[in-house]
Design a protein around this motif. Structure first.
Motif, PDB file in Angstrom:
ATOM      1  N   ALA A 189       0.830  -1.207   0.000  1.00  0.00           N
ATOM      2  CA  ALA A 189       0.000   0.000   0.000  1.00  0.00           C
ATOM      3  C   ALA A 189       0.863   1.256   0.000  1.00  0.00           C
ATOM      4  O   ALA A 189       0.583   2.218  -0.738  1.00  0.00           O
ATOM      5  N   GLN A 190       1.924   1.249   0.789  1.00  0.00           N
ATOM      6  CA  GLN A 190       2.822   2.407   0.840  1.00  0.00           C
ATOM      7  C   GLN A 190       3.536   2.597  -0.494  1.00  0.00           C
ATOM      8  O   GLN A 190       3.627   3.713  -1.005  1.00  0.00           O
ATOM      9  N   ALA A 191       4.017   1.519  -1.080  1.00  0.00           N
ATOM     10  CA  ALA A 191       4.713   1.610  -2.369  1.00  0.00           C
ATOM     11  C   ALA A 191       3.763   2.085  -3.462  1.00  0.00           C
ATOM     12  O   ALA A 191       4.152   2.873  -4.332  1.00  0.00           O
ATOM     13  N   ALA A 192       2.513   1.621  -3.432  1.00  0.00           N
ATOM     14  CA  ALA A 192       1.535   2.044  -4.432  1.00  0.00           C
ATOM     15  C   ALA A 192       1.236   3.539  -4.305  1.00  0.00           C
ATOM     16  O   ALA A 192       1.125   4.249  -5.314  1.00  0.00           O
ATOM     17  N   CYS A 193       1.125   4.036  -3.081  1.00  0.00           N
ATOM     18  CA  CYS A 193       0.896   5.470  -2.860  1.00  0.00           C
ATOM     19  C   CYS A 193       2.090   6.290  -3.347  1.00  0.00           C
ATOM     20  O   CYS A 193       1.910   7.335  -3.995  1.00  0.00           O
ATOM     21  N   GLU A 194       3.292   5.822  -3.039  1.00  0.00           N
ATOM     22  CA  GLU A 194       4.488   6.537  -3.476  1.00  0.00           C
ATOM     23  C   GLU A 194       4.590   6.546  -5.004  1.00  0.00           C
ATOM     24  O   GLU A 194       5.001   7.551  -5.589  1.00  0.00           O
TER      25      GLU A 194
ATOM     26  N   CYS B  93      10.048   3.622  -7.666  1.00  0.00           N
ATOM     27  CA  CYS B  93       8.808   3.202  -7.002  1.00  0.00           C
ATOM     28  C   CYS B  93       8.231   1.953  -7.661  1.00  0.00           C
ATOM     29  O   CYS B  93       7.729   1.061  -6.967  1.00  0.00           O
ATOM     30  N   SER B  94       8.298   1.880  -8.974  1.00  0.00           N
ATOM     31  CA  SER B  94       7.816   0.694  -9.688  1.00  0.00           C
ATOM     32  C   SER B  94       8.627  -0.535  -9.301  1.00  0.00           C
ATOM     33  O   SER B  94       8.068  -1.624  -9.088  1.00  0.00           O
ATOM     34  N   ALA B  95       9.927  -0.368  -9.197  1.00  0.00           N
ATOM     35  CA  ALA B  95      10.794  -1.482  -8.817  1.00  0.00           C
ATOM     36  C   ALA B  95      10.482  -1.940  -7.390  1.00  0.00           C
ATOM     37  O   ALA B  95      10.466  -3.152  -7.112  1.00  0.00           O
ATOM     38  N   ARG B  96      10.236  -0.997  -6.502  1.00  0.00           N
ATOM     39  CA  ARG B  96       9.905  -1.356  -5.116  1.00  0.00           C
ATOM     40  C   ARG B  96       8.583  -2.114  -5.066  1.00  0.00           C
ATOM     41  O   ARG B  96       8.448  -3.113  -4.369  1.00  0.00           O
TER      42      ARG B  96
ATOM     43  N   VAL C  56       7.992  -5.998  -3.712  1.00  0.00           N
ATOM     44  CA  VAL C  56       7.025  -6.401  -2.688  1.00  0.00           C
ATOM     45  C   VAL C  56       6.115  -7.497  -3.234  1.00  0.00           C
ATOM     46  O   VAL C  56       5.847  -8.492  -2.552  1.00  0.00           O
ATOM     47  N   LEU C  57       5.651  -7.333  -4.470  1.00  0.00           N
ATOM     48  CA  LEU C  57       4.808  -8.367  -5.072  1.00  0.00           C
ATOM     49  C   LEU C  57       5.558  -9.691  -5.207  1.00  0.00           C
ATOM     50  O   LEU C  57       4.997 -10.759  -4.943  1.00  0.00           O
TER      51      LEU C  57
END
Length: 71
Positions: free
Chosen positions: A25-30, A53-56, A60-61
């Protein structure tokens, strides 16, 4: 002299899943914020932020899937 190590609790499967969901959720917001900045002005820094951000988010996925949680 004795060394003391910080005590950590083992991560339970549900605890790991919860942590990964928070990270997602945090990575998606960023990523959304980075894309908004890039939409305002396309600069090398903004493009780099979107890529980071896409790489992060991908990482996570990958961790979520590697942990064996259902899709």
């Amino acid at each position: 002299m004795t060394m003391t190590l910080p005590m950590t609790l083992p991560m339970t499967p549900s605890g790991l899943r919860d942590e990964l969901e928070v990270d997602f959720a945090q990575a998606a917001c960023e990523l959304a914020e980075a894309r908004a900045l890039q939409a305002e002005k396309d600069t090398p820094d903004h493009r780099a932020a979107v890529a980071e951000c896409s790489a992060r988010l991908d990482a996570v996925l990958d961790m979520y899937l590697d942990a064996g949680f259902p899709r």
